[in-house]
Design a protein around this motif. Structure first.
Motif, PDB file in Angstrom:
ATOM      1  N   LEU A  94     -48.166 -20.921 -28.698  1.00 60.12           N
ATOM      2  CA  LEU A  94     -49.271 -19.959 -28.715  1.00 60.12           C
ATOM      3  C   LEU A  94     -49.575 -19.446 -27.319  1.00 60.12           C
ATOM      4  N   MET A  95     -49.731 -20.365 -26.362  1.00 58.65           N
ATOM      5  CA  MET A  95     -50.042 -19.960 -24.992  1.00 58.65           C
ATOM      6  C   MET A  95     -48.890 -19.180 -24.370  1.00 58.65           C
ATOM      7  N   GLY A  96     -47.663 -19.608 -24.670  1.00 60.99           N
ATOM      8  CA  GLY A  96     -46.503 -18.911 -24.124  1.00 60.99           C
ATOM      9  C   GLY A  96     -46.410 -17.488 -24.645  1.00 60.99           C
ATOM     10  N   MET A  97     -46.601 -17.312 -25.961  1.00 59.39           N
ATOM     11  CA  MET A  97     -46.570 -15.973 -26.547  1.00 59.39           C
ATOM     12  C   MET A  97     -47.664 -15.102 -25.958  1.00 59.39           C
ATOM     13  N   ALA A  98     -48.855 -15.684 -25.783  1.00 57.79           N
ATOM     14  CA  ALA A  98     -49.978 -14.918 -25.239  1.00 57.79           C
ATOM     15  C   ALA A  98     -49.693 -14.459 -23.811  1.00 57.79           C
ATOM     16  N   LEU A  99     -49.213 -15.362 -22.973  1.00 57.47           N
ATOM     17  CA  LEU A  99     -48.960 -15.010 -21.575  1.00 57.47           C
ATOM     18  C   LEU A  99     -47.818 -14.016 -21.444  1.00 57.47           C
ATOM     19  N   VAL A 100     -46.716 -14.257 -22.172  1.00 54.15           N
ATOM     20  CA  VAL A 100     -45.585 -13.330 -22.113  1.00 54.15           C
ATOM     21  C   VAL A 100     -46.011 -11.962 -22.641  1.00 54.15           C
ATOM     22  N   GLY A 101     -46.764 -11.952 -23.747  1.00 55.74           N
ATOM     23  CA  GLY A 101     -47.233 -10.688 -24.300  1.00 55.74           C
ATOM     24  C   GLY A 101     -48.126  -9.931 -23.338  1.00 55.74           C
ATOM     25  N   LEU A 102     -49.049 -10.646 -22.697  1.00 54.36           N
ATOM     26  CA  LEU A 102     -49.951  -9.985 -21.743  1.00 54.36           C
ATOM     27  C   LEU A 102     -49.195  -9.467 -20.527  1.00 54.36           C
ATOM     28  N   SER A 103     -48.118 -10.155 -20.147  1.00 50.50           N
ATOM     29  CA  SER A 103     -47.304  -9.654 -19.035  1.00 50.50           C
ATOM     30  C   SER A 103     -46.508  -8.424 -19.461  1.00 50.50           C
ATOM     31  N   ILE A 105     -47.398  -6.166 -21.508  1.00 54.82           N
ATOM     32  CA  ILE A 105     -48.270  -4.981 -21.568  1.00 54.82           C
ATOM     33  C   ILE A 105     -49.024  -4.789 -20.254  1.00 54.82           C
ATOM     34  N   HIS A 106     -48.560  -5.508 -19.212  1.00 57.12           N
ATOM     35  CA  HIS A 106     -49.052  -5.317 -17.841  1.00 57.12           C
ATOM     36  C   HIS A 106     -50.519  -5.694 -17.639  1.00 57.12           C
ATOM     37  N   GLU A 107     -50.977  -6.698 -18.385  1.00 53.55           N
ATOM     38  CA  GLU A 107     -52.325  -7.207 -18.177  1.00 53.55           C
ATOM     39  C   GLU A 107     -52.325  -8.381 -17.192  1.00 53.55           C
ATOM     40  N   VAL A 108     -51.300  -9.226 -17.275  1.00 54.62           N
ATOM     41  CA  VAL A 108     -51.181 -10.403 -16.409  1.00 54.62           C
ATOM     42  C   VAL A 108     -49.857 -10.317 -15.658  1.00 54.62           C
ATOM     43  N   PRO A 109     -49.860 -10.496 -14.331  1.00 45.33           N
ATOM     44  CA  PRO A 109     -48.603 -10.432 -13.566  1.00 45.33           C
ATOM     45  C   PRO A 109     -47.599 -11.493 -14.035  1.00 45.33           C
ATOM     46  N   TRP A 110     -46.325 -11.131 -13.957  1.00 43.02           N
ATOM     47  CA  TRP A 110     -45.283 -12.043 -14.418  1.00 43.02           C
ATOM     48  C   TRP A 110     -45.263 -13.351 -13.633  1.00 43.02           C
ATOM     49  N   TRP A 111     -45.611 -13.314 -12.342  1.00 41.06           N
ATOM     50  CA  TRP A 111     -45.514 -14.547 -11.549  1.00 41.06           C
ATOM     51  C   TRP A 111     -46.507 -15.596 -12.052  1.00 41.06           C
ATOM     52  N   ILE A 112     -47.659 -15.140 -12.557  1.00 40.07           N
ATOM     53  CA  ILE A 112     -48.625 -16.086 -13.121  1.00 40.07           C
ATOM     54  C   ILE A 112     -48.072 -16.689 -14.415  1.00 40.07           C
ATOM     55  N   THR A 113     -47.528 -15.830 -15.264  1.00 40.21           N
ATOM     56  CA  THR A 113     -46.948 -16.311 -16.524  1.00 40.21           C
ATOM     57  C   THR A 113     -45.832 -17.312 -16.267  1.00 40.21           C
ATOM     58  N   VAL A 114     -44.918 -16.977 -15.357  1.00 39.97           N
ATOM     59  CA  VAL A 114     -43.783 -17.864 -15.065  1.00 39.97           C
ATOM     60  C   VAL A 114     -44.268 -19.190 -14.492  1.00 39.97           C
ATOM     61  N   LEU A 115     -45.218 -19.147 -13.584  1.00 40.33           N
ATOM     62  CA  LEU A 115     -45.726 -20.373 -12.964  1.00 40.33           C
ATOM     63  C   LEU A 115     -46.372 -21.289 -14.003  1.00 40.33           C
ATOM     64  N   ILE A 116     -47.194 -20.719 -14.874  1.00 37.39           N
ATOM     65  CA  ILE A 116     -47.860 -21.530 -15.901  1.00 37.39           C
ATOM     66  C   ILE A 116     -46.847 -22.104 -16.880  1.00 37.39           C
ATOM     67  N   LEU A 117     -45.869 -21.291 -17.303  1.00 40.58           N
ATOM     68  CA  LEU A 117     -44.886 -21.772 -18.268  1.00 40.58           C
ATOM     69  C   LEU A 117     -43.993 -22.857 -17.677  1.00 40.58           C
ATOM     70  N   ILE A 118     -43.631 -22.724 -16.401  1.00 36.85           N
ATOM     71  CA  ILE A 118     -42.838 -23.770 -15.750  1.00 36.85           C
ATOM     72  C   ILE A 118     -43.615 -25.076 -15.740  1.00 36.85           C
ATOM     73  N   ARG A 119     -44.895 -24.997 -15.429  1.00 37.18           N
ATOM     74  CA  ARG A 119     -45.720 -26.204 -15.411  1.00 37.18           C
ATOM     75  C   ARG A 119     -45.815 -26.822 -16.799  1.00 37.18           C
ATOM     76  N   LEU A 176     -55.339 -21.277 -13.111  1.00 32.49           N
ATOM     77  CA  LEU A 176     -54.062 -21.340 -12.408  1.00 32.49           C
ATOM     78  C   LEU A 176     -54.082 -22.421 -11.329  1.00 32.49           C
ATOM     79  N   VAL A 177     -55.181 -22.492 -10.587  1.00 27.85           N
ATOM     80  CA  VAL A 177     -55.301 -23.532  -9.552  1.00 27.85           C
ATOM     81  C   VAL A 177     -55.248 -24.916 -10.186  1.00 27.85           C
ATOM     82  N   ILE A 178     -56.008 -25.111 -11.264  1.00 25.06           N
ATOM     83  CA  ILE A 178     -56.002 -26.412 -11.945  1.00 25.06           C
ATOM     84  C   ILE A 178     -54.626 -26.703 -12.532  1.00 25.06           C
TER      85      ILE A 178
END
Length: 199
Positions: A94-103, A105-119, A176-178
């Motif tokens: 769910l979180m992965g689909m949401a972050l990738v989807g938001l990236s 459609i250019h709502e969330v930068p890809w680097w944030i999505t990639v960093l969160i998904l790697i974690r 993201l910091v947490i």
């Protein structure tokens, strides 16, 4: 408002009941909602207001099932090994689909999505790596991170600007910091757990 912290399902003992129970059914429902949520979010490039509100509704329902299935499993003695394995998969899907989807459609930068998904997937690998030595439970910081991620994503999915968009950024940056801090903590806890004898 983030949901209150709850015990980590991974640490709850399995009760030996059938996998065919309401808690597991809600977990499977959450997985089935993921592609529907993604379709609503991405329709017309994410610029259709009605579809965006629909995506928010599906995301809310899916997020609620995440809380309810764990509560039901623990309160009614429905904890199963299937549930303990599939529940985190459903959460990450769910979180992965949401972050990738938001990236997309250019709502969330890809680097944030990639960093969160790697974690997120890195922690899953760590849990499997130490499985023979013990369970690596979620920390309080990890649970707070999950709640903030869900809140931030929900705010970004809303087709609104102004103060809502500013709030979405504030919440997601704190999450993201947490995310990074707790990710490092998981690594050290996994190393300590690996140092123990095999169970």
């Amino acid at each position: 408002m983030p949901p209150p912290l709850v015990p980590d399902p991974a640490t709850a003992p399995s009760t030996g009941v059938s996998n065919w129970n309401i808690a597991n059914a809600l977990t499977v429902l959450r997985i089935l909602l993921v592609p529907f949520f993604g379709w609503l979010l991405l329709t017309h490039g994410g610029h259709d207001t009605a579809y965006r509100w629909g995506a928010l509704g599906v995301f809310f329902v899916a997020s609620v099932t995440d809380r309810i299935d764990g509560d039901l499993a623990r309160s009614r003695g429905l904890v199963t090994d299937f549930g303990k394995i599939v529940d985190p998969i459903a959460d990450k899907a769910l979180m992965g689909m949401a972050l990738v989807g938001l990236s997309l459609i250019h709502e969330v930068p890809w680097w944030i999505t990639v960093l969160i998904l790697i974690r997120e997937f890195g922690v899953t690998v760590l849990r499997l790596w130490v499985l023979r030595h013990g369970v690596l439970p979620a920390s309080r910081g990890g649970k707070a991170k999950t709640a903030l991620q869900a809140l931030g994503i929900g705010l970004f999915v809303m087709p609104l600007g102004g103060i809502v968009h500013v709030a979405a950024w504030c919440v997601l940056l704190v999450a993201l910091v947490i995310t990074v801090v707790t990710g490092v903590d998981y690594v050290f806890r996994a190393l300590r757990l690996r140092a123990r004898p095999v169970r």
